[in-house]
Design a protein around this motif. Structure first.
Motif, short mmCIF file in Angstrom:
data_model
loop_
_atom_site.label_atom_id
_atom_site.label_comp_id
_atom_site.label_asym_id
_atom_site.label_seq_id
_atom_site.Cartn_x
_atom_site.Cartn_y
_atom_site.Cartn_z
N GLY A 118 0.81 -1.22 0.00
CA GLY A 118 0.00 0.00 0.00
C GLY A 118 0.84 1.27 0.00
N ASN A 119 1.94 1.27 -0.76
CA ASN A 119 2.84 2.42 -0.81
C ASN A 119 2.21 3.52 -1.66
OD1 ASN A 119 5.00 4.24 -1.25
ND2 ASN A 119 6.48 2.59 -0.90
N VAL A 120 1.73 4.57 -1.01
CA VAL A 120 1.04 5.66 -1.71
C VAL A 120 2.02 6.44 -2.58
CG1 VAL A 120 -0.36 7.74 -1.40
CG2 VAL A 120 -0.62 5.83 0.17
N LYS A 121 3.25 6.59 -2.11
CA LYS A 121 4.25 7.35 -2.87
C LYS A 121 4.54 6.69 -4.22
CE LYS A 121 8.98 9.09 -2.40
NZ LYS A 121 10.18 9.14 -1.51
N VAL A 122 4.73 5.37 -4.23
CA VAL A 122 4.99 4.65 -5.48
C VAL A 122 3.75 4.69 -6.37
CG1 VAL A 122 5.53 2.39 -6.46
CG2 VAL A 122 6.69 3.15 -4.39
N LEU A 123 2.56 4.56 -5.77
CA LEU A 123 1.32 4.63 -6.54
C LEU A 123 1.19 5.96 -7.26
CD1 LEU A 123 -1.48 3.54 -7.33
CD2 LEU A 123 -2.35 4.54 -5.19
N LEU A 124 1.45 7.05 -6.55
CA LEU A 124 1.35 8.38 -7.16
C LEU A 124 2.38 8.56 -8.28
CD1 LEU A 124 0.80 10.64 -4.01
CD2 LEU A 124 -0.89 9.94 -5.72
N ALA A 125 3.60 8.02 -8.07
CA ALA A 125 4.63 8.13 -9.09
C ALA A 125 4.24 7.36 -10.35
CB ALA A 125 5.96 7.61 -8.54
N VAL A 126 3.71 6.14 -10.18
CA VAL A 126 3.31 5.32 -11.33
C VAL A 126 2.13 5.95 -12.07
CG1 VAL A 126 2.34 3.09 -12.02
CG2 VAL A 126 4.21 3.18 -10.36
N VAL A 127 1.13 6.40 -11.29
CA VAL A 127 -0.06 7.00 -11.90
C VAL A 127 0.30 8.26 -12.68
CG1 VAL A 127 -2.23 8.18 -11.39
CG2 VAL A 127 -1.70 6.02 -10.27
N SER A 128 1.13 9.12 -12.08
CA SER A 128 1.52 10.35 -12.77
C SER A 128 2.34 10.06 -14.02
CB SER A 128 2.29 11.26 -11.81
OG SER A 128 3.47 10.61 -11.34
N SER A 129 3.25 9.07 -13.95
CA SER A 129 4.07 8.72 -15.11
C SER A 129 3.20 8.18 -16.24
CB SER A 129 5.12 7.68 -14.73
OG SER A 129 5.98 8.16 -13.73
N LEU A 130 2.27 7.28 -15.91
CA LEU A 130 1.40 6.72 -16.95
C LEU A 130 0.47 7.78 -17.53
CD1 LEU A 130 0.46 3.28 -15.34
CD2 LEU A 130 2.07 3.72 -17.18
N TRP A 131 0.03 8.72 -16.69
CA TRP A 131 -0.83 9.79 -17.19
C TRP A 131 -0.06 10.69 -18.16
CZ3 TRP A 131 -0.68 15.13 -17.02
CH2 TRP A 131 -1.83 15.78 -17.46
N VAL A 132 1.19 11.01 -17.83
CA VAL A 132 2.00 11.84 -18.73
C VAL A 132 2.21 11.13 -20.06
CG1 VAL A 132 4.31 12.80 -19.08
CG2 VAL A 132 3.15 13.13 -16.90
N ILE A 133 2.53 9.82 -20.02
CA ILE A 133 2.73 9.05 -21.25
C ILE A 133 1.45 9.02 -22.08
CG2 ILE A 133 3.21 6.75 -22.17
CD1 ILE A 133 5.06 6.32 -19.77
N SER A 134 0.31 8.81 -21.40
CA SER A 134 -0.97 8.78 -22.10
C SER A 134 -1.31 10.13 -22.70
CB SER A 134 -2.08 8.34 -21.13
OG SER A 134 -3.34 8.41 -21.75
N TYR A 135 -1.01 11.20 -21.96
CA TYR A 135 -1.31 12.55 -22.44
C TYR A 135 -0.47 12.90 -23.66
CZ TYR A 135 -2.03 17.61 -22.32
OH TYR A 135 -2.33 18.91 -22.66
N ILE A 136 0.82 12.57 -23.61
CA ILE A 136 1.69 12.84 -24.76
C ILE A 136 1.29 11.96 -25.95
CG2 ILE A 136 4.07 12.68 -25.60
CD1 ILE A 136 5.02 13.34 -22.79
N GLY A 137 0.94 10.70 -25.66
CA GLY A 137 0.54 9.79 -26.73
C GLY A 137 -0.74 10.19 -27.43
N SER A 138 -1.58 11.01 -26.77
CA SER A 138 -2.82 11.46 -27.41
C SER A 138 -2.55 12.49 -28.50
CB SER A 138 -3.76 12.05 -26.36
OG SER A 138 -3.21 13.22 -25.77
N PHE A 139 -1.39 13.12 -28.48
CA PHE A 139 -1.04 14.11 -29.49
C PHE A 139 -0.25 13.51 -30.66
CE2 PHE A 139 -1.51 16.64 -25.61
CZ PHE A 139 -2.37 17.63 -26.04
#
Length: 201
Positions: A118-139
């Motif tokens: 239940g490491n919240v810090k790792v969860l936030l890092a993974v979620v933010s990284s995947l969101w950035v990749i998804s956001y860039i990939g949409s363009f």
């Protein structure tokens, strides 16, 4: 962290042929990489050419050329096509498998930290990284991203090598600011209740 490591860009890139190309020390190789990547991007993105059709057509052309070369060589007493002996060694397979094992174990360890600990810090890092990749990939599509990566690799190391001192000064300031923000985030995360610890207690 005073001088930010002060390792040369050439040494950081391995100091070999790749470093020579990325830093434009081998200008011929750099120009070839830039021209080839640009032509490939125009073929596939602007020309509507399919990668599968491109590979199949080139393989077809290669096979036909080699066939007629071999036939004409036997008739005219010429040397056969210089095809090298291609053999993947067991050592190379082991190295590739070990490298893949490291990456797979790293992914599993991240999943373990999120799902089990239940490491919240790792969860936030993974979620933010995947969101950035998804956001860039949409363009951009995948091939455009590869082309942009080629352009960045041919420009950023070269520019950083030219202005390393000035960039390092700015990076030191950014690093201090990021470290300060990281301490504040850690303090906030420590205040959050850990459901996993409560269950184990």
């Amino acid at each position: 962290m005073g001088d930010f490591g002060r390792i040369s860009v050439y040494d950081a890139l391995g100091g070999g042929a790749v470093a020579d190309i990325l830093l434009w020390k081998n200008s011929y190789g750099s120009v070839v990489m830039l021209v080839v990547s640009t032509i490939m991007w125009f073929l596939f993105e602007r020309g509507g050419y399919s990668i599968l059709a491109f590979v199949a057509n080139n393989l077809l052309l290669l096979v036909v050329i080699l066939f007629f070369w071999a036939k004409s060589a036997s008739l005219l007493n010429r040397p056969l096509p210089p095809i090298p002996e291609l053999d993947i060694s067991e050592e190379l397979v082991v190295i590739a498998a070990e490298e893949m094992q490291v990456w797979i174990n790293h992914v599993f360890s991240i999943a373990h930290e999120i799902a089990i600990e239940g490491n919240v810090k790792v969860l936030l890092a993974v979620v933010s990284s995947l969101w950035v990749i998804s956001y860039i990939g949409s363009f951009f599509n995948f091939l455009t991203l590869i082309y942009i990566g080629a352009l960045v690799s041919l420009s950023v190391p070269f520019l950083y090598d030219m202005f390393q001192t000035q960039v390092d000064e700015k990076l030191i300031v950014v690093h201090k600011l990021a470290h300060s923000i990281q301490r504040q985030v850690d303090a906030v995360l420590q205040m959050l209740p850990s459901t996993h610890k409560q269950k184990t207690q």
